[in-house]
Design a protein around this motif. Structure first.
Motif, PDB file in Angstrom:
ATOM      1  N   HIS A 106       0.843  -1.200   0.000  1.00 49.41           N
ATOM      2  CA  HIS A 106       0.000   0.000   0.000  1.00 49.41           C
ATOM      3  C   HIS A 106       0.878   1.250   0.000  1.00 49.41           C
ATOM      4  O   HIS A 106       1.598   1.497   0.964  1.00 49.41           O
ATOM      5  CB  HIS A 106      -0.919   0.022   1.230  1.00 49.41           C
ATOM      6  N   PRO A 107       0.814   2.063  -1.070  1.00 53.06           N
ATOM      7  CA  PRO A 107       1.650   3.269  -1.152  1.00 53.06           C
ATOM      8  C   PRO A 107       1.443   4.220   0.029  1.00 53.06           C
ATOM      9  O   PRO A 107       2.379   4.845   0.502  1.00 53.06           O
ATOM     10  CB  PRO A 107       1.213   3.941  -2.462  1.00 53.06           C
ATOM     11  N   VAL A 108       0.203   4.290   0.530  1.00 56.65           N
ATOM     12  CA  VAL A 108      -0.096   5.194   1.651  1.00 56.65           C
ATOM     13  C   VAL A 108       0.705   4.782   2.890  1.00 56.65           C
ATOM     14  O   VAL A 108       1.241   5.620   3.607  1.00 56.65           O
ATOM     15  CB  VAL A 108      -1.616   5.183   1.966  1.00 56.65           C
ATOM     16  N   VAL A 109       0.762   3.470   3.130  1.00 55.78           N
ATOM     17  CA  VAL A 109       1.521   2.973   4.292  1.00 55.78           C
ATOM     18  C   VAL A 109       3.011   3.252   4.097  1.00 55.78           C
ATOM     19  O   VAL A 109       3.692   3.729   5.006  1.00 55.78           O
ATOM     20  CB  VAL A 109       1.271   1.462   4.513  1.00 55.78           C
ATOM     21  N   ARG A 110       3.510   2.951   2.901  1.00 59.77           N
ATOM     22  CA  ARG A 110       4.942   3.198   2.625  1.00 59.77           C
ATOM     23  C   ARG A 110       5.289   4.666   2.860  1.00 59.77           C
ATOM     24  O   ARG A 110       6.272   4.987   3.526  1.00 59.77           O
ATOM     25  CB  ARG A 110       5.291   2.805   1.184  1.00 59.77           C
ATOM     26  N   ASP A 111       4.448   5.558   2.336  1.00 58.57           N
ATOM     27  CA  ASP A 111       4.714   6.999   2.485  1.00 58.57           C
ATOM     28  C   ASP A 111       4.605   7.427   3.944  1.00 58.57           C
ATOM     29  O   ASP A 111       5.419   8.220   4.434  1.00 58.57           O
ATOM     30  CB  ASP A 111       3.715   7.817   1.641  1.00 58.57           C
ATOM     31  N   GLY A 112       3.596   6.893   4.642  1.00 57.89           N
ATOM     32  CA  GLY A 112       3.392   7.254   6.047  1.00 57.89           C
ATOM     33  C   GLY A 112       4.564   6.834   6.914  1.00 57.89           C
ATOM     34  O   GLY A 112       5.059   7.614   7.742  1.00 57.89           O
ATOM     35  N   VAL A 113       5.019   5.599   6.715  1.00 59.09           N
ATOM     36  CA  VAL A 113       6.156   5.092   7.498  1.00 59.09           C
ATOM     37  C   VAL A 113       7.416   5.893   7.170  1.00 59.09           C
ATOM     38  O   VAL A 113       8.196   6.245   8.064  1.00 59.09           O
ATOM     39  CB  VAL A 113       6.373   3.581   7.221  1.00 59.09           C
ATOM     40  N   THR A 114       7.599   6.190   5.902  1.00 57.84           N
ATOM     41  CA  THR A 114       8.763   6.974   5.481  1.00 57.84           C
ATOM     42  C   THR A 114       8.790   8.330   6.194  1.00 57.84           C
ATOM     43  O   THR A 114       9.828   8.759   6.716  1.00 57.84           O
ATOM     44  CB  THR A 114       8.749   7.185   3.947  1.00 57.84           C
ATOM     45  N   GLY A 119       4.159   6.881  16.170  1.00 58.02           N
ATOM     46  CA  GLY A 119       5.418   7.119  15.460  1.00 58.02           C
ATOM     47  C   GLY A 119       6.643   7.038  16.335  1.00 58.02           C
ATOM     48  O   GLY A 119       7.636   6.393  15.994  1.00 58.02           O
ATOM     49  N   THR A 120       6.572   7.672  17.527  1.00 61.45           N
ATOM     50  CA  THR A 120       7.741   7.653  18.423  1.00 61.45           C
ATOM     51  C   THR A 120       8.023   6.236  18.904  1.00 61.45           C
ATOM     52  O   THR A 120       9.170   5.836  19.053  1.00 61.45           O
ATOM     53  CB  THR A 120       7.493   8.554  19.650  1.00 61.45           C
ATOM     54  N   ASP A 121       6.937   5.452  19.139  1.00 64.73           N
ATOM     55  CA  ASP A 121       7.114   4.065  19.588  1.00 64.73           C
ATOM     56  C   ASP A 121       7.734   3.219  18.479  1.00 64.73           C
ATOM     57  O   ASP A 121       8.540   2.325  18.741  1.00 64.73           O
ATOM     58  CB  ASP A 121       5.772   3.451  19.997  1.00 64.73           C
ATOM     59  N   LEU A 122       7.328   3.476  17.236  1.00 67.14           N
ATOM     60  CA  LEU A 122       7.880   2.729  16.096  1.00 67.14           C
ATOM     61  C   LEU A 122       9.380   2.978  15.991  1.00 67.14           C
ATOM     62  O   LEU A 122      10.173   2.038  15.878  1.00 67.14           O
ATOM     63  CB  LEU A 122       7.181   3.141  14.803  1.00 67.14           C
ATOM     64  N   VAL A 123       9.773   4.232  16.052  1.00 65.20           N
ATOM     65  CA  VAL A 123      11.196   4.583  15.964  1.00 65.20           C
ATOM     66  C   VAL A 123      11.971   3.926  17.112  1.00 65.20           C
ATOM     67  O   VAL A 123      13.034   3.332  16.910  1.00 65.20           O
ATOM     68  CB  VAL A 123      11.378   6.117  15.970  1.00 65.20           C
ATOM     69  N   ALA A 124      11.407   4.001  18.331  1.00 68.32           N
ATOM     70  CA  ALA A 124      12.082   3.408  19.502  1.00 68.32           C
ATOM     71  C   ALA A 124      12.223   1.892  19.336  1.00 68.32           C
ATOM     72  O   ALA A 124      13.270   1.320  19.652  1.00 68.32           O
ATOM     73  CB  ALA A 124      11.295   3.728  20.770  1.00 68.32           C
TER      74      ALA A 124
END
Length: 206
Positions: A11-19, A109-114
């Motif tokens: 899903h491009p939306v997910v890829r862009d969001g995670v990026t 987002g902060t939890d993902l990065v951590a």
């Protein structure tokens, strides 16, 4: 030192969001993206990222196959599966194939990065909503003296997989699978795989 991340999602939306999320941390750099399992394996061989954030459900391959393919193409890569579904069995299968973590897509987002930073440091990170007993299992594993690989091979044996099947899922050779199983048997004080599976179950490992 910055770490490079390949984002794999159809899903491009997910890829862009995670990026966008990962760009908030200067220690993480997006190496690229892929929309399928085959594309991910090709890109990992080409880009050699430090970590792959892998969607659990891709259109062309099952997650365990992708994980095994990624690690065969670039043995040093760390793989974290990412799912919207809390698909317990799918995540467990991916972890058994060699993934280093499992996260739900609603993670902040902060939890993902951590979480990704912890995986890059060598930890195994699993969202407790996916595997609530993962902590207890880790304690039992530490007490048993089994290595992560011995445990992985034993778990697959407990599912009724043969040595060739275990070799296929994990990307190990058949001889290596046999060696890990024999080592697990020895540590558990078991004479055969059936007895080992029984003892591992009693110890809370399976």
């Amino acid at each position: 030192m910055t770490a490079t991340v390949l984002v794999v999602d159809d899903h491009p939306v997910v890829r862009d969001g995670v990026t966008l999320l990962l760009r908030t941390d200067p220690a993480l750099t997006i190496a690229g993206a892929a929309e399928s399992g085959h594309a991910a394996i090709e890109r990992v061989a080409e880009l050699r990222p430090d970590l792959v954030l892998l969607d659990l459900r891709l259109p062309d391959m099952l997650a365990p196959e992708v994980v095994a393919g990624l690690r065969a193409a670039h043995p040093g890569v760390r793989v974290v599966v990412f799912t919207a579904h809390g698909d317990h069995q799918g995540v467990v299968a991916a972890l058994e194939a060699g993934a280093h973590g499992g996260l739900l897509k609603d993670v902040a987002g902060t939890d993902l990065v951590a979480a990704l930073r912890r995986v890059l440091r060598g930890e195994r990170v699993i969202d407790p909503r996916i595997m609530p007993d993962a902590g207890q299992r880790s304690d039992a594993l530490a007490r048993s003296g089994l290595t992560r690989r011995e445990y992985e091979v034993l778990r697959l044996a407990a599912q009724g997989r043969t040595n060739p099947e275990i070799a296929n899922v994990t990307g190990l050779t058949r001889n290596t699978v046999k060696t890990y199983l024999q080592s697990a048997l020895h540590k558990l004080g078991a004479r055969n795989r059936v007895e080992a599976i029984g003892k591992a179950s009693e110890a809370g490992l399976l």
